[in-house]
Motif scaffolding. Sequence first.
Motif, PDB file in Angstrom:
ATOM      1  N   HIS A  51      62.234  47.838  48.305  1.00 59.75           N
ATOM      2  CA  HIS A  51      61.726  49.061  48.933  1.00 59.75           C
ATOM      3  C   HIS A  51      60.717  49.819  48.074  1.00 59.75           C
ATOM      4  CE1 HIS A  51      65.349  48.133  51.234  1.00 59.75           C
ATOM      5  NE2 HIS A  51      64.682  48.660  52.251  1.00 59.75           N
ATOM      6  N   SER A  52      60.044  49.131  47.213  1.00 60.64           N
ATOM      7  CA  SER A  52      58.979  49.756  46.439  1.00 60.64           C
ATOM      8  C   SER A  52      57.888  48.723  46.212  1.00 60.64           C
ATOM      9  CB  SER A  52      59.505  50.297  45.105  1.00 60.64           C
ATOM     10  OG  SER A  52      59.969  49.233  44.296  1.00 60.64           O
ATOM     11  N   GLN A  53      56.765  49.174  45.786  1.00 60.72           N
ATOM     12  CA  GLN A  53      55.631  48.287  45.567  1.00 60.72           C
ATOM     13  C   GLN A  53      55.730  47.632  44.186  1.00 60.72           C
ATOM     14  OE1 GLN A  53      53.463  47.521  47.985  1.00 60.72           O
ATOM     15  NE2 GLN A  53      54.816  48.764  49.238  1.00 60.72           N
ATOM     16  N   ARG A  54      56.700  46.748  44.041  1.00 62.65           N
ATOM     17  CA  ARG A  54      56.928  46.077  42.772  1.00 62.65           C
ATOM     18  C   ARG A  54      56.571  44.599  42.919  1.00 62.65           C
ATOM     19  NH1 ARG A  54      61.997  48.807  40.389  1.00 62.65           N
ATOM     20  NH2 ARG A  54      61.604  47.467  38.613  1.00 62.65           N
ATOM     21  N   GLY A  55      56.308  43.955  41.821  1.00 66.64           N
ATOM     22  CA  GLY A  55      55.897  42.555  41.852  1.00 66.64           C
ATOM     23  C   GLY A  55      57.040  41.565  41.732  1.00 66.64           C
ATOM     24  N   LEU A  56      58.244  42.066  41.577  1.00 68.26           N
ATOM     25  CA  LEU A  56      59.398  41.192  41.398  1.00 68.26           C
ATOM     26  C   LEU A  56      60.401  41.384  42.520  1.00 68.26           C
ATOM     27  CD1 LEU A  56      60.031  41.750  37.576  1.00 68.26           C
ATOM     28  CD2 LEU A  56      58.790  39.862  38.646  1.00 68.26           C
ATOM     29  N   SER A  57      61.284  40.412  42.655  1.00 71.02           N
ATOM     30  CA  SER A  57      62.419  40.544  43.565  1.00 71.02           C
ATOM     31  C   SER A  57      63.634  39.915  42.893  1.00 71.02           C
ATOM     32  CB  SER A  57      62.123  39.875  44.911  1.00 71.02           C
ATOM     33  OG  SER A  57      61.886  38.495  44.745  1.00 71.02           O
ATOM     34  N   LEU A  58      64.796  40.260  43.402  1.00 75.75           N
ATOM     35  CA  LEU A  58      66.040  39.724  42.876  1.00 75.75           C
ATOM     36  C   LEU A  58      66.501  38.614  43.803  1.00 75.75           C
ATOM     37  CD1 LEU A  58      68.324  39.936  40.773  1.00 75.75           C
ATOM     38  CD2 LEU A  58      69.430  41.576  42.291  1.00 75.75           C
ATOM     39  N   LEU A  59      66.722  37.446  43.253  1.00 77.31           N
ATOM     40  CA  LEU A  59      67.116  36.278  44.031  1.00 77.31           C
ATOM     41  C   LEU A  59      68.479  35.810  43.565  1.00 77.31           C
ATOM     42  CD1 LEU A  59      66.272  33.902  45.971  1.00 77.31           C
ATOM     43  CD2 LEU A  59      65.404  32.773  43.926  1.00 77.31           C
ATOM     44  N   GLU A  60      69.317  35.429  44.526  1.00 80.98           N
ATOM     45  CA  GLU A  60      70.629  34.869  44.200  1.00 80.98           C
ATOM     46  C   GLU A  60      70.696  33.474  44.802  1.00 80.98           C
ATOM     47  OE1 GLU A  60      74.518  33.453  45.020  1.00 80.98           O
ATOM     48  OE2 GLU A  60      73.470  34.495  46.630  1.00 80.98           O
ATOM     49  N   THR A  69      59.009  36.327  41.186  1.00 82.89           N
ATOM     50  CA  THR A  69      57.841  37.019  41.712  1.00 82.89           C
ATOM     51  C   THR A  69      57.920  37.010  43.236  1.00 82.89           C
ATOM     52  OG1 THR A  69      56.589  34.957  41.646  1.00 82.89           O
ATOM     53  CG2 THR A  69      56.371  36.443  39.747  1.00 82.89           C
ATOM     54  N   LYS A  70      57.279  37.968  43.858  1.00 82.80           N
ATOM     55  CA  LYS A  70      57.318  38.063  45.318  1.00 82.80           C
ATOM     56  C   LYS A  70      56.412  37.000  45.936  1.00 82.80           C
ATOM     57  CE  LYS A  70      58.806  42.778  45.864  1.00 82.80           C
ATOM     58  NZ  LYS A  70      58.549  44.097  46.443  1.00 82.80           N
ATOM     59  N   LEU A  75      49.223  33.940  46.261  1.00 77.35           N
ATOM     60  CA  LEU A  75      47.788  33.662  46.158  1.00 77.35           C
ATOM     61  C   LEU A  75      47.244  34.064  44.786  1.00 77.35           C
ATOM     62  CD1 LEU A  75      45.007  32.935  47.423  1.00 77.35           C
ATOM     63  CD2 LEU A  75      44.891  35.305  48.196  1.00 77.35           C
ATOM     64  N   TYR A  76      47.700  35.197  44.281  1.00 81.31           N
ATOM     65  CA  TYR A  76      47.214  35.689  42.992  1.00 81.31           C
ATOM     66  C   TYR A  76      47.725  34.828  41.838  1.00 81.31           C
ATOM     67  CZ  TYR A  76      45.908  39.597  45.872  1.00 81.31           C
ATOM     68  OH  TYR A  76      45.348  40.372  46.856  1.00 81.31           O
ATOM     69  N   PHE A  77      48.955  34.329  41.964  1.00 80.08           N
ATOM     70  CA  PHE A  77      49.495  33.460  40.917  1.00 80.08           C
ATOM     71  C   PHE A  77      48.763  32.126  40.901  1.00 80.08           C
ATOM     72  CE2 PHE A  77      53.106  36.299  41.943  1.00 80.08           C
ATOM     73  CZ  PHE A  77      53.117  36.981  40.733  1.00 80.08           C
ATOM     74  N   GLU A  78      48.389  31.641  42.090  1.00 77.71           N
ATOM     75  CA  GLU A  78      47.611  30.404  42.168  1.00 77.71           C
ATOM     76  C   GLU A  78      46.248  30.591  41.501  1.00 77.71           C
ATOM     77  OE1 GLU A  78      47.449  29.224  46.275  1.00 77.71           O
ATOM     78  OE2 GLU A  78      49.642  29.081  46.390  1.00 77.71           O
ATOM     79  N   LYS A  79      45.610  31.718  41.765  1.00 75.90           N
ATOM     80  CA  LYS A  79      44.314  32.005  41.142  1.00 75.90           C
ATOM     81  C   LYS A  79      44.442  32.060  39.624  1.00 75.90           C
ATOM     82  CE  LYS A  79      41.968  34.655  44.749  1.00 75.90           C
ATOM     83  NZ  LYS A  79      41.433  35.989  45.091  1.00 75.90           N
ATOM     84  N   MET A  80      45.510  32.700  39.156  1.00 79.86           N
ATOM     85  CA  MET A  80      45.735  32.791  37.717  1.00 79.86           C
ATOM     86  C   MET A  80      45.937  31.399  37.129  1.00 79.86           C
ATOM     87  SD  MET A  80      48.680  34.757  35.526  1.00 79.86           S
ATOM     88  CE  MET A  80      49.942  33.555  35.893  1.00 79.86           C
ATOM     89  N   GLN A  81      46.716  30.573  37.801  1.00 81.81           N
ATOM     90  CA  GLN A  81      46.975  29.215  37.324  1.00 81.81           C
ATOM     91  C   GLN A  81      45.679  28.417  37.252  1.00 81.81           C
ATOM     92  OE1 GLN A  81      49.852  28.197  36.150  1.00 81.81           O
ATOM     93  NE2 GLN A  81      49.049  26.212  35.634  1.00 81.81           N
ATOM     94  N   GLU A  82      44.824  28.560  38.265  1.00 80.77           N
ATOM     95  CA  GLU A  82      43.544  27.861  38.267  1.00 80.77           C
ATOM     96  C   GLU A  82      42.683  28.285  37.097  1.00 80.77           C
ATOM     97  OE1 GLU A  82      41.723  28.582  42.055  1.00 80.77           O
ATOM     98  OE2 GLU A  82      43.314  27.529  43.139  1.00 80.77           O
TER      99      GLU A  82
END
Length: 190
Positions: A51-60, A69-70, A75-82
């Motif tokens: 419920h906030s504009q954060r870049g992470l999430s909690l996964l179980e 990461t969300k 798309l942004y992570f792919e660009k960074m990897q490239e």
Amino acid sequence: MELTEFKGVLEGLLFASGDEGLEMNQIKQVLSVNDETAQLLLEELKYDYEHSQRGLSLLERKGVYYLTTKSEHALYFEKMQESTSQSKLSQAALETLSIIAYQQPITRVEIEDIRGVKSDGPIQTLVSRFLIEECGRKDTSGRPILFQTTKEFLTFFGLTSLEELPPLPNEDVDHALEEADLFFTEIENH
């Protein structure tokens, strides 16, 4: 400790646990809390991320909790990897890496003796890219640092073990290392 402080500590623990994540029992043990409190902390942390504009999430998954990461930011992570994968190793770094791969563990001075030039820069580059690491000290005068390749080195070059490195020809060391440089350059370019 207040609930908000526990939540901050839990967030840090989840971050530090990385890909391994944390099981509920670990959370309860480390924080010294009961089931209810641990579950409440996880629910509040999950709510905060959703419920906030954060870049992470909690996964179980299967009883293990992770920070991830969300997916909507993929798309942004792919660009960074490239952009990261496009940065090539310099010739000096490739030479140094070849020497370390075939002669490990090895000291900086031994590398410089083989290369014939200072190798501080290439060594720092390789350490910063996690391709090599310190693995102790040589039991000689001055106790120089020993370097070896890492798991990331194997992954980067698509190897499962050092035994997959091509054999060095039975010629002089300089020629053999030139061939090793070509191997690493060819793999890096693909």
